[in-house]
Design a protein around this motif. Sequence first.
Motif, PDB file in Angstrom:
ATOM      1  N   ARG A  73       2.103   1.648  -3.351  1.00 39.20           N
ATOM      2  CA  ARG A  73       1.124   2.341  -4.361  1.00 39.20           C
ATOM      3  C   ARG A  73       0.945   3.788  -4.081  1.00 39.20           C
ATOM      4  O   ARG A  73       0.663   4.657  -4.879  1.00 39.20           O
ATOM      5  CB  ARG A  73      -0.120   1.440  -4.264  1.00 39.20           C
ATOM      6  CG  ARG A  73       0.177  -0.013  -4.946  1.00 39.20           C
ATOM      7  CD  ARG A  73      -1.536  -0.713  -4.998  1.00 39.20           C
ATOM      8  NE  ARG A  73      -2.020  -0.717  -3.660  1.00 39.20           N
ATOM      9  CZ  ARG A  73      -1.865  -1.756  -2.976  1.00 39.20           C
ATOM     10  NH1 ARG A  73      -1.193  -2.783  -3.658  1.00 39.20           N
ATOM     11  NH2 ARG A  73      -2.344  -2.007  -1.877  1.00 39.20           N
ATOM     12  N   GLU A  74       0.972   4.192  -2.960  1.00 40.46           N
ATOM     13  CA  GLU A  74       0.568   5.815  -2.371  1.00 40.46           C
ATOM     14  C   GLU A  74       1.862   6.477  -2.592  1.00 40.46           C
ATOM     15  O   GLU A  74       1.599   7.676  -2.701  1.00 40.46           O
ATOM     16  CB  GLU A  74       0.179   5.667  -0.741  1.00 40.46           C
ATOM     17  CG  GLU A  74      -1.334   4.892  -0.536  1.00 40.46           C
ATOM     18  CD  GLU A  74      -2.163   5.547  -1.390  1.00 40.46           C
ATOM     19  OE1 GLU A  74      -2.450   6.897  -1.021  1.00 40.46           O
ATOM     20  OE2 GLU A  74      -3.090   5.110  -1.979  1.00 40.46           O
ATOM     21  N   THR A  85       4.372   6.828  -0.493  1.00 42.75           N
ATOM     22  CA  THR A  85       5.087   7.207   0.717  1.00 42.75           C
ATOM     23  C   THR A  85       6.304   6.330   0.897  1.00 42.75           C
ATOM     24  O   THR A  85       7.065   6.481   1.777  1.00 42.75           O
ATOM     25  CB  THR A  85       4.132   6.996   1.725  1.00 42.75           C
ATOM     26  OG1 THR A  85       3.606   5.467   1.847  1.00 42.75           O
ATOM     27  CG2 THR A  85       2.856   7.917   1.608  1.00 42.75           C
ATOM     28  N   HIS A 129       0.818  -1.217  -0.097  1.00 44.82           N
ATOM     29  CA  HIS A 129      -0.051   0.010   0.174  1.00 44.82           C
ATOM     30  C   HIS A 129       0.732   1.227  -0.082  1.00 44.82           C
ATOM     31  O   HIS A 129       0.841   2.260  -0.824  1.00 44.82           O
ATOM     32  CB  HIS A 129      -1.006   0.036   1.317  1.00 44.82           C
ATOM     33  CG  HIS A 129      -1.802   1.103   1.246  1.00 44.82           C
ATOM     34  ND1 HIS A 129      -2.776   1.575   0.542  1.00 44.82           N
ATOM     35  CD2 HIS A 129      -1.767   2.180   1.882  1.00 44.82           C
ATOM     36  CE1 HIS A 129      -3.460   2.435   0.983  1.00 44.82           C
ATOM     37  NE2 HIS A 129      -2.647   3.263   1.795  1.00 44.82           N
ATOM     38  N   ALA A 130       1.924   1.399   0.960  1.00 41.37           N
ATOM     39  CA  ALA A 130       2.838   2.421   0.743  1.00 41.37           C
ATOM     40  C   ALA A 130       3.662   2.563  -0.587  1.00 41.37           C
ATOM     41  O   ALA A 130       3.857   3.707  -1.145  1.00 41.37           O
ATOM     42  CB  ALA A 130       3.926   2.149   1.917  1.00 41.37           C
TER      43      ALA A 130
END
Length: 238
Positions: free
Chosen positions: A211-212, A214, A208-209
Amino acid sequence: MTDPSPFENADRYDVVTDATPAGDHARGEIELVTDPHAAAGFAQAQRQAGKSDRLGVVYEDPYILLVRDLVRFPNGSLGTYLRLIERSSLGGAIGAAVFAVHDGRLLLLKQYRHATRSWELELPRGRRDAGDEADLETARREFAEEVGWPIARLKPLGTMVPNSGILAGHAALFYAELADGPPANTEHAEATEALGGTRFLDADQVAHALREGTLRDSFTLAALALAQARGLWPASTT
């Protein structure tokens, strides 16, 4: 009387070039040109054209050397190229980063980086000490300084090149399994560092990080790819 070298800080430049593959333009490579006569002729032509004639080590401080090389391109033409050399890379790796896992989660540091002027989420890492410090010792020392969590097992993961366009040298990457121990801490952080604590992310959270956006640090991304390729870190299930 000996003519002055066309290369600035010639002694240090010799040390750098002696440890650097020269390349061969005839094989399609970018070849270093260190012949002083060729360099002097090029510098004179640059001055006559109103362009910079600086060659060699054109800037240095306690951490870096900025080198402007005279090179011959694959088509045979002469030109210049810049290289940024970290002093810690002279004689070894730039430094080391540690891909540390505990209970199926990856340990990451939140750190404010001056170069990006932003908080970054990244692996613990640091420069190699001057001298002959081994990569493994760099990894242990930097992890202890930045995290302070006991390591049960530490092994080489691979190497990476942070920026092949201008930054010379490579970094060593390590995989660590953390022992059960005290909470991670940053009490040993250097005064020049801005640390914002640790994060433990599982595989789905890491994905998720990514994809985002971050999680974007090149050391971390390279170590993540190597860990997955070696079966040491699972792919996301989401």
